[in-house]
Design a protein around this motif. Structure first.
Motif, PDB file in Angstrom:
ATOM      1  N   ALA A   1      42.845  24.863 103.982  1.00 30.22           N
ATOM      2  CA  ALA A   1      41.330  24.056 104.549  1.00 30.22           C
ATOM      3  C   ALA A   1      41.705  22.844 103.242  1.00 30.22           C
ATOM      4  CB  ALA A   1      40.519  24.657 103.673  1.00 30.22           C
ATOM      5  N   LEU A   2      40.449  21.625 102.704  1.00 26.58           N
ATOM      6  CA  LEU A   2      41.198  20.502 102.178  1.00 26.58           C
ATOM      7  C   LEU A   2      40.000  21.502 100.698  1.00 26.58           C
ATOM      8  CD1 LEU A   2      41.366  17.593 104.518  1.00 26.58           C
ATOM      9  CD2 LEU A   2      43.221  19.047 102.962  1.00 26.58           C
ATOM     10  N   LEU A   3      40.463  21.181  99.771  1.00 27.15           N
ATOM     11  CA  LEU A   3      39.963  21.436  98.729  1.00 27.15           C
ATOM     12  C   LEU A   3      39.279  19.829  97.850  1.00 27.15           C
ATOM     13  CD1 LEU A   3      38.232  22.751  96.251  1.00 27.15           C
ATOM     14  CD2 LEU A   3      40.169  22.932  94.994  1.00 27.15           C
ATOM     15  N   ILE A   4      38.369  19.025  98.280  1.00 25.49           N
ATOM     16  CA  ILE A   4      37.884  17.541  98.011  1.00 25.49           C
ATOM     17  C   ILE A   4      37.102  18.038  96.914  1.00 25.49           C
ATOM     18  CG2 ILE A   4      37.061  15.906  98.868  1.00 25.49           C
ATOM     19  CD1 ILE A   4      37.545  16.895 101.616  1.00 25.49           C
ATOM     20  N   TYR A   5      38.133  16.955  96.125  1.00 22.95           N
ATOM     21  CA  TYR A   5      37.072  16.291  94.345  1.00 22.95           C
ATOM     22  C   TYR A   5      37.080  14.973  94.638  1.00 22.95           C
ATOM     23  CZ  TYR A   5      39.221  20.477  91.637  1.00 22.95           C
ATOM     24  OH  TYR A   5      39.669  21.707  91.763  1.00 22.95           O
ATOM     25  N   PRO A   6      35.929  14.311  94.036  1.00 24.26           N
ATOM     26  CA  PRO A   6      35.733  12.900  94.434  1.00 24.26           C
ATOM     27  C   PRO A   6      37.089  12.261  94.504  1.00 24.26           C
ATOM     28  CG  PRO A   6      34.090  13.301  93.166  1.00 24.26           C
ATOM     29  CD  PRO A   6      34.712  14.618  93.489  1.00 24.26           C
ATOM     30  N   GLY A   7      38.151  11.531  94.974  1.00 23.48           N
ATOM     31  CA  GLY A   7      39.077  10.550  94.780  1.00 23.48           C
ATOM     32  C   GLY A   7      40.074  11.116  94.592  1.00 23.48           C
ATOM     33  N   GLN A   8      40.345  12.809  95.343  1.00 23.71           N
ATOM     34  CA  GLN A   8      41.167  13.183  94.917  1.00 23.71           C
ATOM     35  C   GLN A   8      41.174  14.328  96.191  1.00 23.71           C
ATOM     36  OE1 GLN A   8      41.904  15.420  91.574  1.00 23.71           O
ATOM     37  NE2 GLN A   8      44.304  14.964  91.346  1.00 23.71           N
ATOM     38  N   THR A   9      42.266  14.524  96.886  1.00 20.23           N
ATOM     39  CA  THR A   9      42.146  16.012  97.751  1.00 20.23           C
ATOM     40  C   THR A   9      43.417  16.775  97.244  1.00 20.23           C
ATOM     41  OG1 THR A   9      40.891  14.798  99.364  1.00 20.23           O
ATOM     42  CG2 THR A   9      41.876  16.697 100.078  1.00 20.23           C
ATOM     43  N   PHE A  10      42.928  18.153  98.075  1.00 19.51           N
ATOM     44  CA  PHE A  10      44.422  19.811  97.853  1.00 19.51           C
ATOM     45  C   PHE A  10      44.139  19.803  98.784  1.00 19.51           C
ATOM     46  CE2 PHE A  10      43.237  18.882  93.338  1.00 19.51           C
ATOM     47  CZ  PHE A  10      44.461  18.585  93.135  1.00 19.51           C
ATOM     48  N   GLU A  11      45.649  19.932  99.174  1.00 19.38           N
ATOM     49  CA  GLU A  11      46.074  20.911 100.701  1.00 19.38           C
ATOM     50  C   GLU A  11      45.517  22.491 100.350  1.00 19.38           C
ATOM     51  OE1 GLU A  11      49.191  19.020 103.261  1.00 19.38           O
ATOM     52  OE2 GLU A  11      48.103  16.928 103.378  1.00 19.38           O
ATOM     53  N   LEU A  12      45.572  23.030 100.830  1.00 14.62           N
ATOM     54  CA  LEU A  12      45.166  25.063 100.258  1.00 14.62           C
ATOM     55  C   LEU A  12      46.333  25.842 101.581  1.00 14.62           C
ATOM     56  CD1 LEU A  12      41.711  25.681  98.917  1.00 14.62           C
ATOM     57  CD2 LEU A  12      44.115  25.590  97.955  1.00 14.62           C
ATOM     58  N   SER A  13      46.646  26.820 101.512  1.00 12.71           N
ATOM     59  CA  SER A  13      46.953  27.165 102.323  1.00 12.71           C
ATOM     60  C   SER A  13      47.352  28.961 102.174  1.00 12.71           C
ATOM     61  CB  SER A  13      48.414  26.357 103.312  1.00 12.71           C
ATOM     62  OG  SER A  13      49.375  26.070 102.401  1.00 12.71           O
ATOM     63  N   SER A  14      47.841  29.550 103.005  1.00 12.29           N
ATOM     64  CA  SER A  14      48.501  30.475 103.344  1.00 12.29           C
ATOM     65  C   SER A  14      49.121  31.130 101.566  1.00 12.29           C
ATOM     66  CB  SER A  14      49.090  31.585 103.694  1.00 12.29           C
ATOM     67  OG  SER A  14      49.368  32.751 103.271  1.00 12.29           O
ATOM     68  N   GLY A  15      48.677  31.729 100.805  1.00 11.12           N
ATOM     69  CA  GLY A  15      49.970  31.865  99.646  1.00 11.12           C
ATOM     70  C   GLY A  15      49.262  30.556  98.502  1.00 11.12           C
ATOM     71  N   SER A  16      48.848  29.417  98.159  1.00  7.85           N
ATOM     72  CA  SER A  16      48.390  28.527  97.698  1.00  7.85           C
ATOM     73  C   SER A  16      47.794  29.155  96.874  1.00  7.85           C
ATOM     74  CB  SER A  16      47.593  27.734  97.903  1.00  7.85           C
ATOM     75  OG  SER A  16      48.004  26.684  98.745  1.00  7.85           O
ATOM     76  N   ASN A  17      47.988  28.647  95.216  1.00 10.66           N
ATOM     77  CA  ASN A  17      47.083  29.460  94.441  1.00 10.66           C
ATOM     78  C   ASN A  17      46.708  27.877  93.579  1.00 10.66           C
ATOM     79  OD1 ASN A  17      48.710  29.290  92.339  1.00 10.66           O
ATOM     80  ND2 ASN A  17      49.629  30.823  92.747  1.00 10.66           N
ATOM     81  N   LEU A  18      45.705  27.643  92.500  1.00  5.62           N
ATOM     82  CA  LEU A  18      45.228  27.103  92.382  1.00  5.62           C
ATOM     83  C   LEU A  18      43.741  27.178  90.958  1.00  5.62           C
ATOM     84  CD1 LEU A  18      44.980  23.566  92.497  1.00  5.62           C
ATOM     85  CD2 LEU A  18      43.150  23.769  94.125  1.00  5.62           C
ATOM     86  N   SER A  19      43.837  26.270  90.221  1.00  4.40           N
ATOM     87  CA  SER A  19      42.499  26.640  89.148  1.00  4.40           C
ATOM     88  C   SER A  19      41.799  24.999  89.109  1.00  4.40           C
ATOM     89  CB  SER A  19      43.181  26.274  87.827  1.00  4.40           C
ATOM     90  OG  SER A  19      42.221  26.019  86.489  1.00  4.40           O
ATOM     91  N   ILE A  20      40.668  25.262  89.371  1.00  3.83           N
ATOM     92  CA  ILE A  20      39.390  24.837  89.544  1.00  3.83           C
ATOM     93  C   ILE A  20      38.863  24.211  87.964  1.00  3.83           C
ATOM     94  CG2 ILE A  20      37.178  24.099  90.380  1.00  3.83           C
ATOM     95  CD1 ILE A  20      38.715  26.003  92.732  1.00  3.83           C
ATOM     96  N   PRO A  21      38.362  23.375  87.056  1.00  4.96           N
ATOM     97  CA  PRO A  21      38.156  22.985  86.095  1.00  4.96           C
ATOM     98  C   PRO A  21      36.425  23.471  85.785  1.00  4.96           C
ATOM     99  CG  PRO A  21      39.995  21.697  87.040  1.00  4.96           C
ATOM    100  CD  PRO A  21      39.993  22.371  87.709  1.00  4.96           C
ATOM    101  N   PRO A  22      35.771  23.493  85.353  1.00  2.00           N
ATOM    102  CA  PRO A  22      34.761  23.710  84.938  1.00  2.00           C
ATOM    103  C   PRO A  22      34.173  22.492  85.710  1.00  2.00           C
ATOM    104  CG  PRO A  22      35.540  23.857  82.661  1.00  2.00           C
ATOM    105  CD  PRO A  22      36.723  24.020  84.047  1.00  2.00           C
ATOM    106  N   ASN A  23      32.436  22.382  86.026  1.00  2.00           N
ATOM    107  CA  ASN A  23      31.395  21.439  86.500  1.00  2.00           C
ATOM    108  C   ASN A  23      32.172  20.493  86.817  1.00  2.00           C
ATOM    109  OD1 ASN A  23      29.623  23.355  85.209  1.00  2.00           O
ATOM    110  ND2 ASN A  23      30.471  22.576  82.739  1.00  2.00           N
TER     111      ASN A  23
END
Length: 92
Positions: free
Chosen positions: A41-63
């Motif tokens: 999947a793609l995790l999409i913020y305004p102006g920034q996109t992260f690719e997510l796949s099996s085994g990925s981990n990511l911290s998502i900031p509050p708000n």
């Protein structure tokens, strides 16, 4: 999103989405940790996109408003603080 566990410190939920679907724009009032079990999947913020796949981990900031665009059937675990909430502004 389905809650699996909730205790005095944190809660864990699963996110399961089919290929071609989106999790609408949303945010949490606390930091979240996303751990991807399968799919992509793609995790999409305004102006920034992260690719997510099996085994990925990511911290998502509050708000931070973001959405998830699913490319391949997707399953992930989300860990949040026990009193946190997730808000979907466009669904209110």
């Amino acid at each position: 999103m389905t809650e699996l566990l909730h205790n005095d410190h944190y809660k864990i939920a699963t996110i399961e989405l089919a290929a071609g679907t989106n999790m609408p724009r949303h945010f949490s009032d606390c930091e979240g940790f996303l751990i991807v079990e399968k799919g992509s999947a793609l995790l999409i913020y305004p102006g920034q996109t992260f690719e997510l796949s099996s085994g990925s981990n990511l911290s998502i900031p509050p708000n931070e408003h973001h959405l998830i665009k699913v490319i391949e059937d997707f399953k992930a675990y989300l860990v949040l603080g026990n009193k946190s909430s997730v808000t979907f502004p466009n669904l209110s």
